[in-house]
Design a protein around this motif. Sequence first.
Motif, PDB file in Angstrom:
ATOM      1  N   PRO A   1       0.299  -1.007  -0.363  1.00  0.00           N
ATOM      2  CA  PRO A   1      -0.064  -0.177  -0.274  1.00  0.00           C
ATOM      3  C   PRO A   1       1.030   1.278  -0.311  1.00  0.00           C
ATOM      4  N   TYR A   2       1.596   1.444   0.549  1.00  0.00           N
ATOM      5  CA  TYR A   2       2.712   2.767   0.804  1.00  0.00           C
ATOM      6  C   TYR A   2       3.662   2.904  -1.144  1.00  0.00           C
ATOM      7  N   THR A   3       3.003   2.164  -1.789  1.00  0.00           N
ATOM      8  CA  THR A   3       4.098   2.249  -3.486  1.00  0.00           C
ATOM      9  C   THR A   3       3.134   3.304  -4.367  1.00  0.00           C
ATOM     10  N   ASN A   4       2.111   3.493  -3.489  1.00  0.00           N
ATOM     11  CA  ASN A   4       1.194   4.529  -3.844  1.00  0.00           C
ATOM     12  C   ASN A   4       1.832   6.547  -3.951  1.00  0.00           C
ATOM     13  N   HIS A   5       2.716   6.223  -3.023  1.00  0.00           N
ATOM     14  CA  HIS A   5       3.916   7.221  -2.524  1.00  0.00           C
ATOM     15  C   HIS A   5       4.712   7.380  -3.620  1.00  0.00           C
ATOM     16  N   VAL A   6       5.927   8.154  -3.304  1.00  0.00           N
ATOM     17  CA  VAL A   6       6.745   8.636  -4.691  1.00  0.00           C
ATOM     18  C   VAL A   6       7.802   8.250  -3.666  1.00  0.00           C
ATOM     19  N   GLU A   7       8.646   6.465  -3.438  1.00  0.00           N
ATOM     20  CA  GLU A   7       9.629   6.231  -2.436  1.00  0.00           C
ATOM     21  C   GLU A   7      11.202   6.633  -3.081  1.00  0.00           C
TER      22      GLU A   7
ATOM     23  N   PRO B   1       3.005  16.874  -5.961  1.00  0.00           N
ATOM     24  CA  PRO B   1       3.896  15.872  -6.427  1.00  0.00           C
ATOM     25  C   PRO B   1       4.611  15.594  -4.234  1.00  0.00           C
ATOM     26  N   GLY B   2       4.739  15.040  -4.110  1.00  0.00           N
ATOM     27  CA  GLY B   2       5.373  14.575  -3.078  1.00  0.00           C
ATOM     28  C   GLY B   2       5.743  13.284  -3.114  1.00  0.00           C
ATOM     29  N   GLY B   3       6.183  12.967  -1.349  1.00  0.00           N
ATOM     30  CA  GLY B   3       6.781  11.521  -1.191  1.00  0.00           C
ATOM     31  C   GLY B   3       7.220  11.229   0.962  1.00  0.00           C
ATOM     32  N   TRP B   4       7.081  10.140   0.810  1.00  0.00           N
ATOM     33  CA  TRP B   4       8.111  10.255   1.848  1.00  0.00           C
ATOM     34  C   TRP B   4       9.201  11.073   2.746  1.00  0.00           C
ATOM     35  N   ILE B   5       9.609  11.103   3.637  1.00  0.00           N
ATOM     36  CA  ILE B   5      10.478  11.992   4.084  1.00  0.00           C
ATOM     37  C   ILE B   5      12.136  11.012   4.626  1.00  0.00           C
ATOM     38  N   ARG B   6      13.096  11.004   4.560  1.00  0.00           N
ATOM     39  CA  ARG B   6      13.606   9.904   4.521  1.00  0.00           C
ATOM     40  C   ARG B   6      14.471  10.388   5.860  1.00  0.00           C
ATOM     41  N   TYR B   7      14.465   9.805   7.182  1.00  0.00           N
ATOM     42  CA  TYR B   7      14.892   9.604   8.769  1.00  0.00           C
ATOM     43  C   TYR B   7      15.920  10.701   8.398  1.00  0.00           C
ATOM     44  N   ASP B   8      16.666  10.790   7.403  1.00  0.00           N
ATOM     45  CA  ASP B   8      17.964  12.013   7.419  1.00  0.00           C
ATOM     46  C   ASP B   8      17.522  14.128   7.056  1.00  0.00           C
ATOM     47  N   GLU B   9      16.553  14.095   6.788  1.00  0.00           N
ATOM     48  CA  GLU B   9      16.389  14.971   6.060  1.00  0.00           C
ATOM     49  C   GLU B   9      15.128  15.967   6.638  1.00  0.00           C
TER      50      GLU B   9
ATOM     51  N   ASP C   1       3.441  17.176   0.793  1.00  0.00           N
ATOM     52  CA  ASP C   1       3.128  17.153  -0.997  1.00  0.00           C
ATOM     53  C   ASP C   1       3.026  18.557  -1.420  1.00  0.00           C
ATOM     54  N   ASN C   2       3.373  18.842  -2.018  1.00  0.00           N
ATOM     55  CA  ASN C   2       3.426  20.560  -2.159  1.00  0.00           C
ATOM     56  C   ASN C   2       2.532  20.796  -3.403  1.00  0.00           C
ATOM     57  N   LEU C   3       2.091  22.499  -3.084  1.00  0.00           N
ATOM     58  CA  LEU C   3       1.830  22.591  -3.756  1.00  0.00           C
ATOM     59  C   LEU C   3       1.858  24.041  -4.705  1.00  0.00           C
ATOM     60  N   ILE C   4       2.220  23.534  -5.970  1.00  0.00           N
ATOM     61  CA  ILE C   4       2.949  25.042  -6.429  1.00  0.00           C
ATOM     62  C   ILE C   4       1.701  25.293  -7.488  1.00  0.00           C
TER      63      ILE C   4
ATOM     64  N   LEU D   1      11.845  18.743   7.354  1.00  0.00           N
ATOM     65  CA  LEU D   1      10.980  18.747   6.511  1.00  0.00           C
ATOM     66  C   LEU D   1      11.284  19.427   4.438  1.00  0.00           C
ATOM     67  N   ARG D   2      11.598  20.795   4.786  1.00  0.00           N
ATOM     68  CA  ARG D   2      11.461  21.410   4.054  1.00  0.00           C
ATOM     69  C   ARG D   2      12.417  21.002   2.775  1.00  0.00           C
ATOM     70  N   ASP D   3      14.009  20.135   2.888  1.00  0.00           N
ATOM     71  CA  ASP D   3      14.374  20.019   2.132  1.00  0.00           C
ATOM     72  C   ASP D   3      13.820  18.420   1.443  1.00  0.00           C
ATOM     73  N   ALA D   4      12.865  18.257   2.301  1.00  0.00           N
ATOM     74  CA  ALA D   4      12.143  16.313   1.544  1.00  0.00           C
ATOM     75  C   ALA D   4      11.037  17.015  -0.056  1.00  0.00           C
ATOM     76  N   ALA D   5      10.553  18.695   0.461  1.00  0.00           N
ATOM     77  CA  ALA D   5       9.972  18.995  -0.078  1.00  0.00           C
ATOM     78  C   ALA D   5      10.753  19.542  -1.208  1.00  0.00           C
ATOM     79  N   THR D   6      11.712  20.234  -0.924  1.00  0.00           N
ATOM     80  CA  THR D   6      12.693  20.714  -2.213  1.00  0.00           C
ATOM     81  C   THR D   6      12.258  19.523  -2.768  1.00  0.00           C
ATOM     82  N   ARG D   7      13.225  17.933  -2.449  1.00  0.00           N
ATOM     83  CA  ARG D   7      13.580  17.058  -2.472  1.00  0.00           C
ATOM     84  C   ARG D   7      12.894  16.183  -4.117  1.00  0.00           C
ATOM     85  N   HIS D   8      11.481  16.281  -3.819  1.00  0.00           N
ATOM     86  CA  HIS D   8      10.810  15.241  -4.177  1.00  0.00           C
ATOM     87  C   HIS D   8      10.099  16.378  -5.386  1.00  0.00           C
ATOM     88  N   LEU D   9       9.975  17.740  -4.954  1.00  0.00           N
ATOM     89  CA  LEU D   9      10.432  18.510  -6.700  1.00  0.00           C
ATOM     90  C   LEU D   9      10.725  18.463  -7.353  1.00  0.00           C
ATOM     91  N   SER D  10      12.055  18.366  -6.715  1.00  0.00           N
ATOM     92  CA  SER D  10      12.980  18.700  -7.790  1.00  0.00           C
ATOM     93  C   SER D  10      12.829  16.735  -8.498  1.00  0.00           C
TER      94      SER D  10
END
Length: 242
Positions: free
Chosen positions: A7-13, A58-66, A28-31, A68-77
């Motif tokens: 079930p988790y694969t419907n987010h971008v891992e 556009p969005g996905g999971w957050i890594r333990y080592d990042e 999740d990013n609202l641009i 929140l904003r870094d996760a948002a930026t990473r997924h967007l890129s």
Amino acid sequence: MPDTDHPYTNHVEPALTPDNVIKALSIDNLIFGLDHGTLDIMLIKHRDGISKGRWGLPGGWIRYDENLRDAATRHLSELTGVQNLYLEQLKTFGRVDRFPSERVVTIAYYALVSAEDYSLVAGDNAADASWFSVHELPELIYDHAEILQYGIKFLQQQVRCRPIGFNLLPEKFTLLQLQELYEGILGTKLDKPNFRRKIMKMNLLASCDEKQQGVAHRAAKLYRFDEQAYQALTEKGFSFEI
């Protein structure tokens, strides 16, 4: 290789570190993009999982080592190719049934940009990435339509009380361009004389002592937003209101 039946694969891992993510917390990013007077939203089409072929933010999971904003930026890129956006946190969405089979809380970030400045390139687990008018949307996954509607209302409130839309205009702009910008974001027609009277009364526009060049119609005066005047007035308790 992700398990597409999970079930988790419907987010971008993250492709390289699938075990290093917090699987109950997502981004999740609202641009929002303004495109010739139309308010657009950036969406991606999922390539894998139970949401394959469907559109979402556009969005996905957050890594333990990042962060929140870094996760948002990473997924967007990774998903759209868009980089170097300043993202602001919007709201946390945690309705119990918002995600199928599992309890997942998502943190939404947002930004407002000029859509024509950003060409989208689908990447990572996105089959496509595109701009859509907020008035002509495909069916969205999960509670993304709810998140988007909240974001639109929040954005409209913000542009009414903060001059955040001015950065989407050229350095020198006409009053008509300014009005069209606000009409696009607010999704409504504004009374021209009343809008101009209200804007000019704020003393936030400086005349460029120039007019438009090379236009077929009567050339209009050009103005620029006076940031210093805005900051000085704000310190005195000035309230921006459209």
